[in-house]
Scaffold this active site. Structure first.
Site, mmCIF file in Angstrom:
data_model
loop_
_atom_site.group_PDB
_atom_site.id
_atom_site.type_symbol
_atom_site.label_atom_id
_atom_site.label_comp_id
_atom_site.label_asym_id
_atom_site.label_seq_id
_atom_site.Cartn_x
_atom_site.Cartn_y
_atom_site.Cartn_z
ATOM 1 N N ARG A 35 0.853 -1.207 0.000
ATOM 2 C CA ARG A 35 0.000 0.000 0.000
ATOM 3 C C ARG A 35 0.880 1.245 0.000
ATOM 4 N NH1 ARG A 35 -3.168 -3.351 3.631
ATOM 5 N NH2 ARG A 35 -2.287 -2.378 5.491
ATOM 6 N N LYS A 72 -12.580 14.396 5.020
ATOM 7 C CA LYS A 72 -13.657 13.901 4.156
ATOM 8 C C LYS A 72 -14.566 12.949 4.906
ATOM 9 C CE LYS A 72 -14.137 10.449 1.425
ATOM 10 N NZ LYS A 72 -13.887 9.376 0.462
ATOM 11 N N GLU A 83 -19.470 14.989 1.444
ATOM 12 C CA GLU A 83 -19.676 14.064 0.315
ATOM 13 C C GLU A 83 -20.952 13.254 0.478
ATOM 14 O OE1 GLU A 83 -16.546 11.202 -0.435
ATOM 15 O OE2 GLU A 83 -17.544 10.420 -2.203
ATOM 16 N N LYS A 106 -18.614 17.546 -2.316
ATOM 17 C CA LYS A 106 -18.196 16.452 -3.221
ATOM 18 C C LYS A 106 -19.427 15.623 -3.587
ATOM 19 C CE LYS A 106 -15.066 12.477 -3.517
ATOM 20 N NZ LYS A 106 -13.726 11.979 -3.254
HETATM 21 C C1 5MM Z 1 -11.078 6.264 -2.726
HETATM 22 O O1 5MM Z 1 -12.300 5.692 -2.260
HETATM 23 C C2 5MM Z 1 -12.897 6.377 -1.167
HETATM 24 C C3 5MM Z 1 -12.991 5.545 0.049
HETATM 25 O O2 5MM Z 1 -13.808 4.445 -0.107
HETATM 26 P P1 5MM Z 1 -14.006 3.392 1.123
HETATM 27 O O3 5MM Z 1 -14.267 4.171 2.379
HETATM 28 O O4 5MM Z 1 -15.200 2.615 0.667
HETATM 29 O O5 5MM Z 1 -12.797 2.567 1.216
HETATM 30 C C4 5MM Z 1 -14.246 6.967 -1.640
HETATM 31 O O6 5MM Z 1 -14.957 7.596 -0.598
HETATM 32 C C5 5MM Z 1 -13.921 7.992 -2.672
HETATM 33 O O7 5MM Z 1 -13.216 9.059 -2.095
HETATM 34 C C6 5MM Z 1 -15.132 8.576 -3.364
HETATM 35 O O8 5MM Z 1 -16.156 7.640 -3.549
HETATM 36 C C7 5MM Z 1 -14.674 9.066 -4.715
HETATM 37 O O9 5MM Z 1 -14.024 7.996 -5.366
HETATM 38 P P2 5MM Z 1 -14.524 7.580 -6.803
HETATM 39 O O10 5MM Z 1 -13.806 6.302 -7.093
HETATM 40 O O11 5MM Z 1 -16.018 7.433 -6.712
HETATM 41 O O12 5MM Z 1 -14.099 8.738 -7.671
#
Ligand code: 5MM
Length: 340
Positions: A46, A137, A178, A220
Site C-alpha cells: 500500500r 472527508k 460528500e 463532493k
Molecule cells: C477512494 O475511495 C474512497 C474511500 O472508499 P471506502 O471508504 O469505501 O474505502 C471513496 O470515498 C472515494 O473518495 C469517493 O467515492 C470518490 O471515489 P470515486 O472512485 O467514486 O471517484
C-alpha cells in the site's frame, strides 16, 4: 475557528486547473483493488503504491491541489524514511484525511446505510491537524432502489454530515461534504436528478442548522447520471445539463467549490462530463474533480505490483491528472486522450 484559514484552504483545494486525488481507500477497499491486479495488500505494498503516485512530478504539482488519505497513509513513511505527508506537501498539494468510519446498516431501514464516526471525532481531528491534515472527508451513501432512499435515511445522513462539518471547522480543518447517490441499479437520469436534489437540499438545510461556515467547505457530490444498468444511457451533454441544473437549484453561492466523485464512471467519461459541465459556465463555484477510481485505475493496472512498471504507472497517473486538470478548465478534447 479560523474562518480566514478555512476559506483560504477551501479555495486552494479547488484552485484553477487542479483537483483532488482521493487516495483514501480503506484497508478493505484497497485489498479489493489490489486483488483485481493480482497483488497482496500489505502495509508495504500500500505504501509503495501510494508513494509512487505522490512522487509523480510535475503532474502532482500542476494538477493536484490536495490528496485525501486514509489514517494509515497519513502516518506512513516512504521507502527512504520521508513521511508521505511531506512528499505531498513538497508538490504544493494539501494533505487531507478521511475521518468517517464507513457506511453501516441503518437499523429499521433494510438496504440503507448510515455513515458512522462522530464519537470521539473532535479528539481525532486534533491529532490529524498535528499530523498535517488541513482538510477532511466524510462520505454518506444513498442508494436508489425499490422504495429507497427513504426520507429518514436522507435526513440521518445529512445530519451526520453537518455534525461532522461543524466539528471539522472547530478544529480549523476544511470539511469535504460528500453525499454520494450511487449509480448502481437501473434507474433513469430523471430519478437520479430527483434523489440528488432531495439529498442536496436536505444536506444544506442541515449545514445551515448546524451553523456551518459555507465559505469553508468543499462539496463532493455525484453527477446526475442514469444507473449503470439503465436501458438508456445519457449523452455527455445531458449529464452535464442535469448536473448543473441540480447544483444551481441546491448549492448556495457561498460555497467556494464543488469537486465531483467519479462513482464508477469510466476514466474518460468522468473527464468528459467534468469538461462539459465547465462548458456551461460561468458557474458560481469552482467546479473540479475529487476522483478515486477515475484517477487511479489506469495506474494500478500498469503497475501490477512490479517495481519495474513504476515509470509506466506514473505516466498513466500523470496522464489522467492532466486530462482532468484540463477538464476542470473546460479545455479537454477527446483527441488529447489519443495523444497519450
Ligand atoms: C477512494 O475511495 C474512497 C474511500 O472508499 P471506502 O471508504 O469505501 O474505502 C471513496 O470515498 C472515494 O473518495 C469517493 O467515492 C470518490 O471515489 P470515486 O472512485 O467514486 O471517484
Amino acid at each position: 475557528m479560523n474562518r480566514d484559514q478555512l476559506e483560504r484552504i477551501a479555495r486552494a483545494m479547488v484552485g484553477k486547473g487542479k483537483g483532488l486525488l482521493a487516495a483514501d481507500e480503506s484497508t478493505g477497499t484497497i485489498k479489493k483493488r489490489f486483488e483485481a491486479i493480482g497483488i497482496a495488500s500489505t502495509a508495504e505494498t500500500r505504501r509503495d503504491y501510494r508513494e509512487f503516485m505522490f512522487r509523480t512530478r510535475p503532474a502532482m504539482d500542476n494538477h493536484i491541489s490536495g490528496v485525501i488519505l486514509y489514517d494509515e497513509t497519513l502516518r506512513q513513511n516512504g521507502a527512504d524514511g520521508t513521511p508521505l505527508v511531506r512528499l505531498i506537501e513538497a508538490t504544493g498539494a494539501i494533505p487531507g484525511i478521511k475521518v468517517d468510519l464507513g457506511a453501516k446498516p441503518l437499523p429499521g431501514f433494510p438496504g440503507e446505510t448510515i455513515t458512522e464516526g462522530l464519537d470521539g471525532l473532535a479528539g481525532r481531528l486534533k491529532d490529524y491537524y498535528g499530523l498535517g491534515a488541513r482538510f477532511a472527508k466524510w462520505r454518506a451513501v444513498i442508494d436508489i432502489g425499490n422504495g429507497i432512499p427513504t426520507h429518514a435515511a436522507i435526513v440521518a445522513n445529512a445530519h451526520a454530515l453537518a455534525r461532522y462539518a461543524a466539528l471539522c471547522q472547530e478544529a480549523d480543518i476544511v470539511p469535504i461534504v460528500e453525499p454520494e447517490v450511487l449509480m448502481d441499479g437501473d434507474h433513469s437520469l430523471r430519478r437520479c436528478y430527483e434523489v440528488t436534489e432531495a439529498v442536496l437540499k436536505t444536506v444544506f438545510d442541515e449545514l445551515y442548522a448546524q451553523r456551518v461556515f459555507l465559505e469553508g467547505i468543499v462539496l463532493k457530490p455525484n453527477m446526475v447520471v442514469p444507473g449503470k444498468k439503465a436501458p438508456r444511457q445519457a449523452a455527455v451533454e445531458e449529464v452535464a445539463a442535469a448536473t448543473v441544473q441540480v447544483l444551481k437549484n441546491c448549492v448556495p453561492t457561498a460555497v467556494p467549490g464543488i469537486a465531483f466523485l467519479s462513482g464508477g464512471q469510466s476514466d474518460v467519461e468522468a473527464t468528459a462530463h467534468l469538461d462539459a459541465i465547465n462548458h456551461l459556465g460561468p458557474l458560481p463555484w469552482a467546479v473540479t474533480f475529487s476522483y478515486g477510481r477515475a484517477l487511479q485505475a489506469a495506474a494500478q493496472k500498469a503497475w501490477a505490483g512490479k517495481p519495474e512498471n513504476v515509470p509506466m504507472a506514473q505516466a498513466a497517473f500523470a496522464h489522467r491528472a492532466r486530462m482532468n486538470g484540463l477538464a476542470a478548465l473546460g479545455e479537454w478534447t477527446p483527441p488529447l486522450e489519443a495523444a497519450a
